[in-house]
Structure formats: structure tokens, C-alpha cells
Motif scaffolding. Structure first.
Motif, PDB file in Angstrom:
ATOM      1  N   ASP A   1      31.752  44.544  38.439  1.00  0.00           N
ATOM      2  CA  ASP A   1      32.619  44.782  39.086  1.00  0.00           C
ATOM      3  C   ASP A   1      32.207  43.573  39.963  1.00  0.00           C
TER       4      ASP A   1
ATOM      5  N   LEU B   1      36.695  32.275  38.086  1.00  0.00           N
ATOM      6  CA  LEU B   1      36.489  32.876  36.493  1.00  0.00           C
ATOM      7  C   LEU B   1      37.292  32.814  34.936  1.00  0.00           C
TER       8      LEU B   1
ATOM      9  N   THR C   1      37.468  36.328  30.872  1.00  0.00           N
ATOM     10  CA  THR C   1      36.786  36.859  30.845  1.00  0.00           C
ATOM     11  C   THR C   1      36.588  37.845  31.946  1.00  0.00           C
ATOM     12  N   ARG C   2      37.505  38.102  32.672  1.00  0.00           N
ATOM     13  CA  ARG C   2      37.617  38.279  33.857  1.00  0.00           C
ATOM     14  C   ARG C   2      38.571  39.436  33.197  1.00  0.00           C
ATOM     15  N   ARG C   3      38.842  40.094  31.684  1.00  0.00           N
ATOM     16  CA  ARG C   3      39.531  41.093  31.561  1.00  0.00           C
ATOM     17  C   ARG C   3      38.647  41.428  30.829  1.00  0.00           C
TER      18      ARG C   3
ATOM     19  N   ALA D   1      33.975  39.932  37.416  1.00  0.00           N
ATOM     20  CA  ALA D   1      35.179  40.397  37.850  1.00  0.00           C
ATOM     21  C   ALA D   1      36.150  40.006  39.073  1.00  0.00           C
ATOM     22  N   GLY D   2      35.329  39.714  40.267  1.00  0.00           N
ATOM     23  CA  GLY D   2      35.716  39.533  40.958  1.00  0.00           C
ATOM     24  C   GLY D   2      35.292  37.958  42.053  1.00  0.00           C
TER      25      GLY D   2
ATOM     26  N   CYS E   1      35.254  41.896  31.800  1.00  0.00           N
ATOM     27  CA  CYS E   1      34.704  42.471  32.302  1.00  0.00           C
ATOM     28  C   CYS E   1      35.212  43.824  32.613  1.00  0.00           C
TER      29      CYS E   1
ATOM     30  N   ARG F   1      30.100  30.896  43.244  1.00  0.00           N
ATOM     31  CA  ARG F   1      30.779  31.764  42.297  1.00  0.00           C
ATOM     32  C   ARG F   1      29.258  32.518  42.790  1.00  0.00           C
TER      33      ARG F   1
END
Length: 948
Positions: free
Chosen positions: A913, A921, A925-927, A916-917, A929, A785
Motif C-alpha cells: 500500500d 511510480l 508497478t502501481r497497478r 502504491a502511493g 501493487c 520516493r
């Protein structure tokens, strides 16, 4: 010039024919002017397959070499990346290349902006390319050229390391075009590039295509800084032709220094020449005039008056550098209030149309808070500010209007000097001092060169002009020193970061990563400094051998004898120091033990003899009792009055009503003292005797043994013993100096790799690195990460991810939380932790602060630079913005400028951004972001697509 022979003309024609058939020949034909020699040399080296480093003054045309790399890439069906240090410069370069080669072949990547990223030519910030390299992006396929504009930015202590990372990691087949301001160690930098990139041609040009004249503005008069009729740039400095400072200025400084409070001053001066293509007549002859008694001989001109003076001298357009955003805005207001107008009616109509077009998408509710109306009024008069606190849309329009000649006076902060294409006829420096965020510091020679380099537009002006405003206490010699130093050294700011280290280990393993880091310019410079130290060591070693020979004794080993003498001397010195400390402690203890009525004998100091203690001092660290002497004087006793410990030799009863200020009481007490002295039959045993014997028996034994060995040594009887001893002392002093140099060499050798090792230990302690089955270090899942997180707080962000600080937040809270990880408050803005908008955000901030505190402890122990403390000053504005509030409501109660808020909002978007990548993750949490990005990217943030 003598005419050429037929053979010479034939040879020249043949060379032109050969050149016309090359790619450079075709490229050169696209210009309607002749290229300079340094441009031709650099382009030919590039076509020959070499990397190039071009160091030349601002405005000399370095970018033509970068454009040739772009031309070559397109001609060969390959890719070229054009990198810059700041987004504003990337935006500007993108617009230029797109206009020249067509939007289909040119793209832009600046972290928060992505336009045509698959194009053959992509303009980007250097950080974007670094991230591509670590991610092994497919965009690197078919990459043939990388242009690094403003490469001297690698000296920047905050972001400069990115340049070195890119240079080290670029594939070996990529040709590097490095464009730098004139630096004094270009050859050193080029030698490093040659080491890490292969064959690199270093091309240095100190020639300014537009000569620069230096002036000082005294009151409303523009005076030449240097004497003589040749600009500094046109002199041959190799012939020591540096001109003298104008005597008018040195005389003014002298008179001002002598008569700051009073006196009169009358002086005439020769003004700036105002040569070249000027709109109006040249400057008038200056007259400093007379001052009233008690006044300064020079009355400073206001900012509008300065612009008027420049206008009269034909020196507009001008950029005035003021190291304060607020002062830049204030300068524009002052010019408007003064009634200054530099535009015609037709020009005002064109400016009005372009302003309306550029601002048509701005919501009318935001116009007031953006300062739109005062900005517009300034533009209509041909005056504008330019700084990072402005809305990017506003800044971009100021730049284009200035380049088009519609804005003629710009008040700017120093960020404008970073490559933005805004050349002027003249540059004004209001002060030669600036605030660097911590303290007020003087402008350096390098900064002066960079700022004044904007003066003189190639192809428009015959010469440029730099003007320093006279301030009380101005030293013309110091100004001349800044102006006459055309170069400054390029020093690396490189250091391994957490993200860099873990990416290197993931790609190359720890051993190879250390080798890569040791190939950095930082280590290259450290090693070069070691070369100088090593030379000193070799010289001293030769001297040591000579000293060794001079102290050779025919009776025995004098080195051994000298060692015994030195040990004995050191031990006796140590024993003496110990005795001194013991004596001092014993004296202090004896003084503290005295009580009122004690009769004592003072051995030395002022008024030695018997005395009686009348008061004691119990409140200070050193006890100093008050005594009454036989001569009826009162004094304080201190350790300086005694040869050794003091003890009471009798005791007197002091009456309760005794008053030291009463002469009668003192007389009676002294009479009692005289009686007590006669009654002392004999002095008690001296404490000095017991004190002298306090030296340790072990020390005495060792000293005695060393003296015995010394007397028994064969060299003790040598007739030249003391001569040998002097050579021995010289040898020993030089040996210590040489050993100090050796320690310096050891400290500098491998410094980058040693820092890398400490970084790795911190990462291991947090389980971001682990030892694999092959006994090699590798990233853990948390480490993977971290590989995708870039920024100053990279490890702290990764720790918050692992601790779940992002997981329980909604999109608006997440945007606010992200602001705490990117925002850097001004020092005066830092304060107590504010009440936060929600319990969930409070919990996440608790995790953040705890993680930061522990990390700071780890970094302190590892002797690493500390991660800066999270700043919460943007949390409330950001959550208001994410919730859809108007800009005015968002900025209410803060000191944030609209442009600053937009800039920080874009950094929040960039971080979200990145998150999100991040691999592995949680989907939710990605959604969140991605949703937070949409909430932040609206209004002024959205339509300021090309950010500064």
C-alpha cells in the motif's frame, strides 16, 4: 472527621456548583463512581489548556484522562486522535469509544484497517499519526487533542522513536495527553515535554486502586513473599517501611541449597490470605512435607495443579505469563488432558454459541490448521492461550470471554501486558527468566511491574495477587527486589532514520532539521548527563587551581620544570621498553639460529653452565631448542633462561644413531662436551654488548639534552623541589582525568545531530539528497520516493525501487518479494538462500541482496546502525498464498503459526500500500501493487480485519 461549619459547607457547595457548570463537571457526571484525585487534577489541567503527563500503575484508570480529551473535542466541535502502540489495543479502544459515543463519531486507522477515517475521534497506531504528520495530511485540520496511550513505549529500541517524532512534530496548538506506566523519571520526561510542547502538568500516582499482594507458590501451596499484614502497595515507602522477606521462604532457599542432593525437609507455612470477593474458600495452610533422600524438598506442581490451587484459594480468574508461545498452547492442552474444567454447563453453552458466531466465516478447510478444535475445547473448559501466533479473531474472542468472566485461566506471553484490557484477580509468573531473541535474560523490575499490574480488577476485586512459581534455585530476596521496585526509568531509544531525515530536510531544511533533532528526548537526556559531567569538571578545575598554587616555586616556573621531568621520564621509559623489545627479539633470533651440535653457555635460569643442543623446535612461534647439560639433564631453552642473545661457542658432531633416551648415549655426548669446553680457549665476543648499544642515537641525544635542560633550570636547585614535584604529579593525573571528562562531554553534546549528519552523507552518496541552487540540501526524485516509505528497511526499499527490482514481477511474485523486506526470521530459522519460484524473482532478489550488501558497507563506514539482512523464509509461503492455495498447504513444511502468517501478510499489505502511493511510480508497478494486495487480502487475512 470533624463536622464542617456552616461557612465550610456553603463554600463546598459553591465549589460543586461552579464545577458542575464546567465541561469536566459534565464529564464527571457520566460515571457512577467517584474519580481519583490524580484523575481530577489531570482533567482540570487539560480543560485549562495545558498538556498533561499522567504516570500511574496499570489499572489505576489513566485512560479516563484520555477519554476526557475525547469528550472535550466533541463538546467543542474539534478532533481528537487516540494513539496506541499496537493494533490490538487500537482495536479495543475503538470498540469502547464507538460503544460510548456512537460509530458515526469514531474511526479507526491501523495501517491495514480504515474505518470512518474522517470521524471527529479517530483511534490509530502511533505510526499512522507519524505518517500523517510527514505527509501534512488534511486530517490534521481542526485537531485539538492527541492522546498517547502507553507513552512509555518510546523506550522500545525498535519502534520507540516514532513517539518522539510525533511529539516533536505535532502542531503547537494541539494539546498532548501522555499516559504512562509509573516511571522513576516522570519529572524528567515532563520537563522535556514542557520544553517541546509548552506548559505540561506532570501528575504521578503510585497508588494502586486495588492493593497488590505478592506470593510465591511452593509446590501446591501459596506462601506470602513478604512478612507482615500490610500489602506492599499500602506501605509508606518514604518511611522505609519496606517489609522483610518471609522467613519461611528464606529458610526453604537455605535448606534447598544445602540439601539439593540429599536430606529431609519438613516445614509449615502461612498461606496467601485470599482476601476479597472470592468465589470459593481461602487457601489451605501450606505443608511442604517431607522429601525422600536425594530429592528436592519441593515438588513442583503441574500447570493444571497450579490453576486448581488458585481456584481453591479463590484467586481466579488468573493470567499465567509464560515466555513461549508453544508453552502457552501446551499449557492449555495439559489442562484439557488433565480434565480440568472451570465452567458450568450454562457457561459452556454460552461460550459455544459465541465461538460458533465468531468463527462462522472461517473456511472449514482451514479449521484444522488453525488449531480450532483444541482452541474451542479449551474455551469450553474456561482455559485459553493468548499470544501473537494466534489468529486475531481467536485472540479477540479470548479477550472478551475473559473480561466477561467466562474464561478464567489464560496462559499468555508478555505482549498481553501492553495495555490490552484483560485484568485478572491474580497474575502468575512461571519463571523470572525469558529469551529476548538472542539470549536468556532475567525479567527486569519494570517488566515485573508491568506484568503483575494486570492483577486486581477495579470495582470487582478488593485486592490483587501476584504469584511467582518456586523453581530450583529461586532466591526469595531477588524476587522481593523485583516486587518492591515500583518504578523504572524511561530512557529514549530515538535515533534519526533515513525516512525521518529526508522528511525533515524536505520540510524544514538541514539547519532547522538539526535543531529539531536536538530537541529530542534522547538529546535532552544526553544533555542532562552532560550537566553532571560538567559539574565534575568544575570541581576538578577548582582542585587543579589548588594544586597549581601548591607547586608554585619562588625560583622559577615549576610547571615548565615539571614538564621537562615528565618528558624525560616518558622518554626514558620508552627507551627502556624499546630496549626490552629489542632484547627479546635478539634473544628469540639467537635461539632460532641454533642447530644440533652447537655448544652454548646458558647464563641463568635452571642449571646454568655449558650445554649442547640436541634438537631444535621449528613448529612453534617461539623457538625452544632441547639441550643436554653437563649434569646429563635434558631441558628446553627459552628466553627466560637467558640474560641476552646466545651464540654457539663451539660445535660437536652428534652420531646419527644418537638416542637421547639412552643413558649411554647421553654419557658419551657429555664426555665430548667436556672435551670441547676445555678446548675453548676464550669466549667469543658477547652479543649482549652489541645489544646494549641498540638504543637509537636519536633517543640518546634527546635524553642527554633533556637532562642538560633540567639541570640548568632555576627550579632544579630549589630546596622544596621534591615537594613541588609531588603536587605537580597530582596536578598532572587530575588534568588527564579532567580531559577525559571533557572528551565525554564533547562526545555526548549534539550526538543526535551528528548521527543525522552521517545519515545525510549516506543519502547524498546514493543521490537521494542534492544541493540546490540556493546551496541548501533537498531531496531528489528518488528522495521524494523515500519520504513515503516507512519501516526498518526504508532506504533499502527505495534503492530496490530505483534499481527496478519491482518492475518485472507479476502480482504474486511482488507479494513474495515484499515479504523479504518485512519478514524477520527467528535466529534459528536463518539459513541458506532457498531456490526461488521464478527467474524474475531470482533477478529481483539478486538486486535486493546486492543493494543490501553495498548499503551495509556504507553504513559501516559511516558508523551507523546496520540495516538488517533481507529474510527469504516467507517467500514460498507468501507466493503460495497469493496464488490461492489453502492455508494448510501454505504453512506445510514451515514453523509458522497461522497467526504469525496473518501478521506478516498484513505487513506485506501495508508495504504494498505504501509503494502504491509512492510519487512518480510507474503506472504498471502501481497497478501490480494494488493487484498483489487483493491477492494477499483473502481468507483468514481478510476476515481477521482487526489485526493484532
Amino acid at each position: 472527621m470533624p463536622s464542617q461549619s456552616p461557612a465550610e459547607r456553603y463554600q463546598a457547595a459553591r465549589e460543586r456548583l461552579v464545577e458542575s457548570r464546567t465541561e469536566f463537571g459534565s464529564f464527571k457526571d457520566t460515571f457512577d463512581f467517584e474519580l481519583d484525585e490524580f484523575q481530577i487534577e489531570a482533567c482540570k489541567s487539560l480543560e485549562a489548556g495545558q498538556g498533561v503527563l499522567v504516570a500511574a500503575p496499570t489499572g489505576a484508570g489513566k485512560t479516563i484522562v484520555g477519554e476526557f480529551a475525547v469528550y472535550l473535542a466533541l463538546a467543542r466541535g474539534l478532533k481528537a486522535f487516540y494513539t496506541t502502540p499496537i493494533k490490538a489495543l487500537s482495536n479495543q479502544k475503538y470498540a469502547e469509544l464507538a460503544a460510548k459515543y456512537g460509530a458515526r463519531d469514531v474511526g479507526l486507522l491501523t495501517g491495514d484497517t480504515s474505518i470512518n477515517p474522517e470521524a471527529a475521534i479517530v483511534v490509530m497506531t502511533t505510526e499512522v499519526l507519524r505518517n500523517m504528520l510527514y505527509a501534512s495530511s488534511e486530517a490534521l485540520d481542526d485537531l485539538a487533542f492527541v492522546v498517547m496511550d502507553e507513552v512509555h513505549y518510546l523506550a522500545d529500541r525498535f519502534r520507540g522513536a516514532v513517539w518522539e517524532e510525533v511529539i516533536i512534530h505535532l502542531p503547537s496548538e494541539v494539546q498532548l495527553v501522555s499516559l504512562s506506566a509509573t516511571v522513576s523519571n516522570a519529572e524528567e520526561f515532563g520537563a522535556w515535554l514542557d520544553t517541546v510542547r509548552g506548559s505540561t502538568t506532570v501528575i504521578v500516582s503510585e497508588h494502586r486502586p486495588v492493593p497488590l499482594w505478592q506470593h510465591v507458590m511452593v509446590g501446591k501451596d501459596i506462601v506470602d513473599l513478604f512478612a507482615g499484614d500490610t500489602s506492599f502497595d499500602e506501605l509508606d515507602v518514604r518511611q522505609d517501611a519496606t517489609p522483610a522477606v518471609n522467613t519461611e521462604l528464606t529458610e526453604l532457599a537455605r535448606v534447598e541449597s544445602q540439601n539439593r542432593q540429599r536430606g529431609r525437609f519438613a516445614h509449615g507455612g502461612r498461606g496467601a490470605r485470599g482476601r476479597g470477593q472470592q468465589r470459593r474458600g481461602g487457601p489451605a495452610k501450606p505443608s511442604f512435607g517431607h522429601s525422600d533422600a536425594g530429592q528436592s524438598p519441593v515438588r513442583s506442581a503441574s500447570r493444571p495443579q497450579v490453576i486448581q490451587a488458585l481456584d481453591r484459594a479463590g484467586l481466579l480468574p488468573a493470567i499465567t505469563f509464560i515466555f513461549s508461545r508453544a508453552a502457552c498452547d501446551a499449557a492449555v492442552r495439559q489442562c484439557v488432558d488433565f480434565g480440568l474444567s472451570l465452567t458450568t454447563e450454562a457457561e459452556r453453552a454460552e461460550i459455544s454459541a459465541r465461538v460458533d458466531q465468531a468463527s462462522q466465516e472461517i473456511p472449514s478447510d482451514d479449521l484444522d490448521v488453525l488449531g480450532y478444535w483444541s482452541w474451542r475445547e479449551g474455551l469450553l473448559r474456561g482455559v485459553a492461550a493468548h499470544h501473537a501466533g494466534m489468529l486475531p479473531t481467536f485472540k479477540e474472542l479470548v479477550e472478551t470471554l475473559f473480561v466477561d468472566g467466562l474464561v478464567r485461566a489464560v496462559f499468555a506471553t508478555e505482549t498481553l501486558a501492553l495495555g490490552v484490557n484483560m485484568p485478572a484477580r491474580s497474575v502468575v509468573l512461571e519463571k523470572l527468566e525469558k529469551f529476548n531473541g538472542e539470549s536468556h535474560v532475567n525479567v527486569t523490575a519494570g517488566e515485573y511491574t508491568q506484568l503483575t499490574g494486570r492483577a486486581g480488577r477495579r470495582g470487582i476485586d478488593v485486592e490483587g495477587h501476584a504469584v511467582v512459581l518456586w523453581q530450583p534455585g529461586t532466591d526469595p530476596g531477588a524476587v522481593a527486589g523485583l516486587a518492591s521496585r515500583r518504578t523504572y526509568p524511561l530512557n529514549s531509544s530515538f535515533r534519526p532514520t533515513y525516512n525521518m531525515s529526508i522528511n525533515l530536510i524536505a520540510q524544514f531544511g538541514r539547519g532547522r532539521a538539526r535543531e529539531i533533532l536536538e530537541s529530542s528526548f534522547a538529546q535532552f537526556q544526553a544533555d542532562r548527563s552532560v550537566v553532571g559531567l560538567a559539574k565534575q569538571v568544575r570541581s576538578r578545575e577548582a582542585s587543579l587551581n589548588g594544586y597549581q598554587e601548591s607547586m608554585t616555586c619562588h625560583l622559577g616556573d615549576f610547571s615548565e620544570y615539571a614538564r621537562l621531568r615528565r618528558e624525560l621520564s616518558d622518554l626514558e621509559s620508552s627507551a627502556a621498553q624499546q630496549r626490552s623489545r629489542t632484547r627479546r627479539d635478539a634473544v628469540d633470533e639467537s635461539l632460532a639460529s641454533l642447530r644440533p651440535g652447537d655448544v652454548v653457555e646458558v647464563s641463568s635460569g635452571r642449571s646454568p653452565g655449558y650445554a649442547v643442543v640436541v634438537a631444535t623446535d621449528t613448529h612453534s612461534a617461539e623457538s625452544r631448542p632441547i639441550v643436554l647439560t653437563q649434569g646429563r639433564d635434558t631441558r628446553r631453552l627459552s628466553r627466560q633462561d637467558l640474560d641476552g642473545p646466545i651464540m654457539a661457542q663451539g660445535h660437536l658432531r652428534i652420531p646419527k644413531q644418537f638416542n637421547l633416551r639412552q643413558a649411554k648415549d647421553r654419557k658419551n655426548l657429555v664426555a665430548a662436551l667436556e672435551h670441547a669446553i676445555r678446548g675453548i680457549a676464550a669466549a667469543p665476543a658477547s652479543r649482549e654488548a652489541s645489544f646494549v648499544s641498540t638504543r637509537s642515537a636519536e633517543q640518546e641525544k634527546k635524553i642527554t639534552e633533556l637532562r642538560r635542560q633540567l639541570r640548568a633550570h632555576p627550579c632544579h636547585g630549589c630546596s622544596e623541589r621534591e615537594s613541588h614535584a609531588r603536587w605537580s604529579e597530582r596536578w598532572w593525573r587530575l588534568r588527564r582525568e579532567t580531559d577525559d571528562l571533557m572528551r565525554q562531554i564533547q562526545g555526548r553534546t549534539g550526538t543526535i545531530a551528528k548521527t543525522f549528519d552521517r545519515v545525510c552523507e549516506v543519502l547524498r552518496s546514493y543521490d537521494f539528497l542534492e544541493t540546490g541552487p540556493d546551496q541548501q540540501l533537498r531531496p531528489t526524485q528518488a528522495g521524494q520516493r523515500l519520504r513515503r516509505i516507512y519501516g526498518e528497511k526504508d532506504l533499502l526499499i527505495a534503492l530496490c525501487l530505483r534499481e527496478g527490482a519491482f518492475d518485472r514481477l507479476d502480482a504474486n511474485e511482488l507479494a513474495a518479494f515484499a515479504s523479504a523486506l518485512v519478514y524477520q526470521a527467528k535466529r534459528e530459522e536463518r539459513g541458506l538462500r532457498p531456490r526461488l519460484p521464478s527467474a524474475e524473482l531470482e533477478s529481483s532478489v539478486d538486486i535486493l541482496v546486492t543493494a543490501w550488501s553495498r548499503l551495509e558497507d556504507q553504513e559501516s563506514q559511516a558508523k551507523l546502525p546496520l540495516t538488517s539482512e533481507p529474510e527469504l523464509g516467507l517467500v514460498w509461503p507468501m507466493i503460495k498464498w497469493a496464488r490461492g492455495r489453502h492455508l494448510e498447504a501454505v504453512l506445510e513444511g514451515t514453523d509458522l503459526a497461522a497467526g504469525d502468517f496473518v501478521r506478516w501478510a498484513k505487513q506485506v499489505i501495508d508495504l504494498l500500500d505504501q509503494l502504491a502511493g509512492v510519487p512518480a511510480l510507474a503506472p504498471q508497478t502501481r497497478r501490480t501493487c494494488l493487484e498483489a494486495i487483493e491477492h494477499v487480502r483473502r481468507g483468514v487475512v481478510a476476515y481477521s480485519a482487526l489485526a493484532a
